[in-house]
Design an enzyme around this catalytic site. Structure first.
Site, short mmCIF file in Angstrom:
data_model
loop_
_atom_site.label_atom_id
_atom_site.label_comp_id
_atom_site.label_asym_id
_atom_site.label_seq_id
_atom_site.Cartn_x
_atom_site.Cartn_y
_atom_site.Cartn_z
N HIS A 50 0.84 -1.20 0.00
CA HIS A 50 0.00 0.00 0.00
C HIS A 50 0.88 1.24 0.00
O HIS A 50 2.10 1.17 0.19
CB HIS A 50 -0.93 0.00 1.23
CG HIS A 50 -0.21 -0.07 2.53
ND1 HIS A 50 -0.13 -1.21 3.28
CD2 HIS A 50 0.50 0.87 3.19
CE1 HIS A 50 0.58 -0.97 4.36
NE2 HIS A 50 0.98 0.29 4.32
C1 T46 Z 1 2.93 0.85 6.85
C2 T46 Z 1 3.73 -0.38 7.06
C3 T46 Z 1 5.20 -0.12 7.17
C4 T46 Z 1 -4.05 -0.64 13.64
O1 T46 Z 1 -5.10 -0.91 14.24
N1 T46 Z 1 -3.36 0.49 13.96
C5 T46 Z 1 -2.18 0.82 13.35
O2 T46 Z 1 -1.57 1.84 13.68
C6 T46 Z 1 -1.68 -0.06 12.33
C7 T46 Z 1 -0.38 0.30 11.61
C8 T46 Z 1 -2.39 -1.16 12.00
N2 T46 Z 1 -3.54 -1.44 12.65
C9 T46 Z 1 -4.27 -2.68 12.31
C10 T46 Z 1 -4.89 -2.70 10.92
C11 T46 Z 1 -4.80 -4.17 10.53
O3 T46 Z 1 -5.95 -4.85 11.02
O4 T46 Z 1 -3.34 -3.76 12.33
C12 T46 Z 1 -3.59 -4.68 11.30
C13 T46 Z 1 -2.36 -4.86 10.42
O5 T46 Z 1 -2.13 -3.66 9.68
P1 T46 Z 1 -1.62 -3.68 8.15
O6 T46 Z 1 -2.19 -4.83 7.45
O7 T46 Z 1 -1.91 -2.32 7.57
O8 T46 Z 1 -0.06 -3.89 8.37
P2 T46 Z 1 1.12 -3.81 7.30
O9 T46 Z 1 2.28 -4.47 7.93
O10 T46 Z 1 0.72 -4.26 5.95
O11 T46 Z 1 1.44 -2.21 7.16
C14 T46 Z 1 1.89 -1.45 8.27
C15 T46 Z 1 1.14 -0.11 8.33
O12 T46 Z 1 -0.26 -0.36 8.34
C16 T46 Z 1 1.50 0.81 7.20
O13 T46 Z 1 1.00 2.11 7.45
O14 T46 Z 1 3.41 1.82 6.27
O15 T46 Z 1 3.28 -1.18 8.17
#
Ligand code: T46
Length: 135
Positions: A50
Site C-alpha cells: 500500500h
Molecule cells: C505501513 C507499514 C510499514 C491498527 O489498528 N493500527 C495501526 O496503527 C496499524 C499500523 C495497524 N492497525 C491494524 C490494521 C490491521 O488490522 O493492524 C492490522 C495490520 O495492519 P496492516 O495490514 O496495515 O499492516 P502492514 O504491515 O501491511 O502495514 C503497516 C502499516 O499499516 C502501514 O501504514 O506503512 O506497516
C-alpha cells in the site's frame, strides 16, 4: 533512481549496553503521533502492499533484519534494515512492501499521524493513477 533517505541515530553506549533516543521534530522531521511494531512474522511473508496520502514514517528494524521495497510509481528501491539505530524515512505517495524478515525481526515504525484507514491506497493501479494525477 529512487532517492532513499536514511536516518542514523546516535547510540549512547557504555559498559552497560546501548540506548537510542528519538525525539519528534529533532531527530525525525515530524510530530510523532504513533508508534507501532511488528514481530513474530510468518516465514516468507510479504507485508505492506500500500501507499499513504498523508503520512510520514521512519522504519527501524530494532532487532534482526528485514527488507523494504519502495516504489514511487516511476522508480523503485530495495533497502535492507539491519541496524537498530538506522531508520528509513518514507513520506507520502510511496508504495511499500516489507519482506525477508529474519525470525527474530522486530520492525518498529514512528508515524506522523494517528491510524486512519482512509489514508491507505491498497490497490497498485489506483496508486499509479493517484501519483500521476498529483505529479
Ligand atoms: C505501513 C507499514 C510499514 C491498527 O489498528 N493500527 C495501526 O496503527 C496499524 C499500523 C495497524 N492497525 C491494524 C490494521 C490491521 O488490522 O493492524 C492490522 C495490520 O495492519 P496492516 O495490514 O496495515 O499492516 P502492514 O504491515 O501491511 O502495514 C503497516 C502499516 O499499516 C502501514 O501504514 O506503512 O506497516
Amino acid at each position: 533512481m529512487l532517492e532513499v533517505k536514511m536516518y542514523e541515530f546516535t547510540p549512547h553506549g557504555d559498559a552497560r549496553g546501548e540506548l537510542v533516543s528519538i525525539e519528534e521534530n529533532k531527530d525525525v522531521p515530524f510530530d510523532i503521533k504513533r508508534c507501532y511494531y511488528m514481530w513474530n512474522t510468518t516465514p516468507g511473508v510479504r507485508r505492506g502492499f500500500h501507499a499513504h496520502k498523508q503520512l510520514e514514517q521512519v522504519l527501524l528494524c530494532v532487532h534482526g533484519s528485514c527488507k523494504i521495497h519502495l516504489d514511487n510509481g516511476t522508480d523503485t528501491a530495495e533497502v535492507l534494515l539491519d541496524k537498530p539505530n538506522v531508520g528509513l524515512y518514507i513520506a507520502n505517495d510511496m508504495w511499500r512492501e516489507m519482506y525477508d524478515f529474519t525470525e527474530d525481526a522486530v520492525l518498529m515504525v514512528l508515524a506522523s499521524t494517528y491510524y486512519d484507514e482512509s489514508d491507505y491506497i491498497r490497490d497498485y493501479d489506483a496508486f499509479l493513477q493517484y501519483v500521476r494525477k498529483e505529479g
